[in-house]
Design a protein around this motif. Structure first.
Motif, short mmCIF file in Angstrom:
data_model
loop_
_atom_site.label_atom_id
_atom_site.label_comp_id
_atom_site.label_asym_id
_atom_site.label_seq_id
_atom_site.Cartn_x
_atom_site.Cartn_y
_atom_site.Cartn_z
N UNK A 5 -35.53 129.69 -32.37
CA UNK A 5 -34.36 129.23 -32.56
C UNK A 5 -34.23 127.57 -32.12
N UNK A 6 -35.29 127.13 -31.58
CA UNK A 6 -35.26 125.87 -30.94
C UNK A 6 -35.20 124.64 -32.21
N UNK A 7 -35.92 125.22 -33.20
CA UNK A 7 -36.13 124.40 -34.48
C UNK A 7 -34.64 124.12 -35.18
N UNK A 8 -34.03 125.47 -35.47
CA UNK A 8 -32.61 125.52 -35.93
C UNK A 8 -31.67 124.70 -35.22
N UNK A 9 -31.55 124.97 -33.86
CA UNK A 9 -30.60 124.12 -33.05
C UNK A 9 -30.85 122.55 -33.21
N UNK A 10 -32.01 122.05 -33.01
CA UNK A 10 -32.42 120.75 -32.99
C UNK A 10 -32.22 120.12 -34.58
N UNK A 11 -32.67 121.12 -35.77
CA UNK A 11 -32.09 120.66 -37.07
C UNK A 11 -30.65 120.41 -37.25
N UNK A 12 -29.80 121.43 -36.63
CA UNK A 12 -28.48 121.42 -36.91
C UNK A 12 -27.90 119.82 -36.08
N UNK A 13 -28.42 119.56 -34.88
CA UNK A 13 -27.95 118.45 -34.38
C UNK A 13 -28.10 117.32 -35.23
N UNK A 14 -29.37 117.30 -35.76
CA UNK A 14 -29.77 116.01 -36.62
C UNK A 14 -28.91 115.86 -37.96
N UNK A 15 -28.62 117.39 -38.41
CA UNK A 15 -27.93 117.29 -39.49
C UNK A 15 -26.32 116.88 -39.23
N UNK A 16 -25.87 117.18 -38.11
CA UNK A 16 -24.47 116.69 -37.91
C UNK A 16 -24.50 115.18 -37.71
N UNK A 17 -25.55 114.67 -37.26
CA UNK A 17 -25.68 113.22 -36.74
C UNK A 17 -26.06 112.47 -38.28
N UNK A 18 -26.70 113.00 -39.15
CA UNK A 18 -26.92 112.48 -40.48
C UNK A 18 -25.67 112.78 -41.42
N UNK A 19 -25.13 113.68 -41.41
CA UNK A 19 -23.79 113.86 -42.23
C UNK A 19 -22.60 114.34 -41.40
N UNK A 20 -22.00 113.35 -40.84
CA UNK A 20 -21.01 113.57 -39.90
C UNK A 20 -19.64 114.08 -40.63
N UNK A 21 -19.45 113.92 -41.80
CA UNK A 21 -18.31 114.00 -42.52
C UNK A 21 -18.28 115.58 -43.36
N UNK A 22 -19.69 116.07 -43.24
CA UNK A 22 -19.86 117.42 -43.87
C UNK A 22 -19.86 118.52 -43.10
N UNK A 23 -19.40 119.56 -43.64
CA UNK A 23 -19.67 120.82 -42.83
C UNK A 23 -21.19 121.46 -43.08
#
Length: 457
Positions: free
Chosen positions: A309-327
């Motif tokens: 799960x380290x990859x999934x959590x890390x990816x989720x953090x980057x996705x929230x930073x890259x797409x702050x207005x998206x779910x």
């Protein structure tokens, strides 16, 4: 008054060796239990103790058969309902009651499984275990180690390692070493200088050809060894890297892979950056740069082979930073059942609070750190083999590093076809840094450092 948790030590389970009147040698012991009135058993070597309990701490975003976690004398372990895992209906069981739990240990990981009733310990002759039969259609045959009759009961012996690790047993096939036959040296009398030069050139070419043939035989042996020891399949996806690595391997004085350790050493440089680890700031930024512009209200991501799960959590953090207005919605999948079950309950090391992860963490009352609710809610951990069809929606991003190399060529093509069909028009697929999409598929490429984003061309 609520029933207190009761712990029954393994030594208190009744041993039924005395019933084995016909057994001359008892060389295998199993703990027997029942599910939906059918008798099952487990190798006692995996059983640590028997517990009765009725209070579990619920963990959100886990698989349906994960009942929660349980405090076993200060040790927090996951509790899995074996009945739900095997598709047995438990809807009629209402109200709080003490559950029968077998505490197991598999690959140095401890967890508990809930069953209907725990019977006793039975000693048998291992030779009496028969192969599984298709009549046990309610449970996948691959989860059954065999069937055995004892005490007028027919027990289904479960392969607990296969069920909860998802790892196929490696076929440690020792193959003969390729024999190198040195070129023949039968010099002929030299009649003249021109003839001598012609013969010399012909000899060099013959030796080069023979050496090339030998190299190819040795390379094929490497290919077979990687498949046998590590289930790593050499195809157009990774052949370029494997040939380069083979050249390095030979320079180090090696021409073969003779055991699991050597296979692991050969493949060590193959795995992508930060595999199985928390991402460095530099790697996280390179992934962020690779992500395309996308104004969608929801970004859907497929992350097969999520591991711990380290990859999934890390990816989720980057996705929230890259797409702050998206779910953000990440479908994180793996075939290692125990690992993916524990992913949602992962412990977060304190040092992440001083790294780029800091804004995505929250501190609990006990001083430990966990990811904030937005990150947790964005990831759905699932037990699923990407080779099988799944009902995912259309995908914006496929993040599947190094997974293709662990599939045979037919499965590779099937999975990449799934990528292609599920990707939206502006979607991208990111695979391993030392992998390339199969040659038969036409993908466009966008590169950032060692990372490549593949898009529909």
């Amino acid at each position: 008054m609520e029933a207190e948790n009761q712990v029954v030590s393994q030594t208190q389970v009744q041993v039924a060796e005395k019933d084995q009147d016909n057994a001359t040698v008892i060389d295998f012991k199993m703990v027997t239990f029942s599910l939906a009135d059918r008798d099952y058993s487990l190798d006692i070597m995996h059983v640590k103790e028997i517990v009765k309990a009725d209070r579990f701490t619920f963990v959100p975003n886990t698989l349906p058969f994960v009942r929660g976690v349980y405090n076993l004398r200060g040790e927090i372990i996951p509790i899995l309902d074996l009945r739900i895992f095997f598709g047995i209906d438990v809807s009629g069981q209402k109200g709080k009651k003490l559950e029968n739990i077998i505490i197991l240990s598999v690959d140095d990981q401890k967890f508990g499984v809930i069953v209907d009733k725990i019977d006793k310990v039975v000693g048998i002759q291992k030779s009496t275990i028969q192969p599984p039969h298709p009549l046990f259609g309610d449970i996948n045959v691959k989860y059954i180690d065999g069937v055995v009759e004892a005490n007028k009961h027919l027990y289904v012996l479960l392969d607990i390692t296969r069920i909860f690790s998802g790892k196929e047993a490696l076929e440690n096939v020792q193959r003969p070493k390729p024999t190198y036959i040195p070129p023949e040296r039968n010099p002929k009398p030299v009649e003249n200088k021109a003839a001598a030069e012609s013969d010399a050139k012909a000899a060099v070419k013959a030796e080069e050809k023979k050496q090339s043939e030998t190299d190819e035989k040795e390379f094929k042996f490497i290919v077979e060894s990687l498949a046998n020891y590590k289930k790593f399949y050499v195809t157009s996806v990774n052949e370029s890297w494997v040939r380069h690595r083979f050249t390095e391997w030979k320079k180090a004085g090696k021409t073969q892979i003779q055991n699991d350790l050597e296979a692991e050493q050969f493949l060590t440089p193959f795995w992508s950056s930060c595999t199985g680890k928390w991402w460095t700031k530099e790697f996280a930024e390179s992934v962020e740069k690779l992500l395309p512009d996308n104004s969608a209200k929801q970004i859907v991501v497929w992350n097969p082979g999520c591991g711990k799960g380290t990859e999934s959590y890390s990816l989720a953090c980057i996705l929230h930073r890259r797409y702050p207005r998206s779910k953000i919605r990440v479908y994180a999948q793996d075939v290692d059942l125990l690992t993916v079950s524990n992913a949602a309950m992962m412990n977060i090391p304190a040092e992440l609070a001083d790294d780029w992860y800091s804004s995505y963490l929250t501190k609990k009352a006990n001083g430990e750190y966990t990811f904030n609710q937005d990150i947790k809610d964005s990831i759905m951990f699932e037990y699923h083999d990407c080779k099988n069809t799944n009902a995912l929606p259309m995908i914006d991003i496929v993040f599947a590093r190094d997974i293709l190399s662990l599939l045979d060529e037919a499965s590779q093509n099937a999975v990449v076809t799934d990528f292609q069909e599920k990707l939206k028009g502006n979607g991208i697929a990111i695979i391993g840094e030392n992998e390339a999409m199969p040659e038969s598929f036409r993908f466009g490429e966008n590169t950032v450092g060692a990372l490549v984003a593949y898009n529909k061309d």
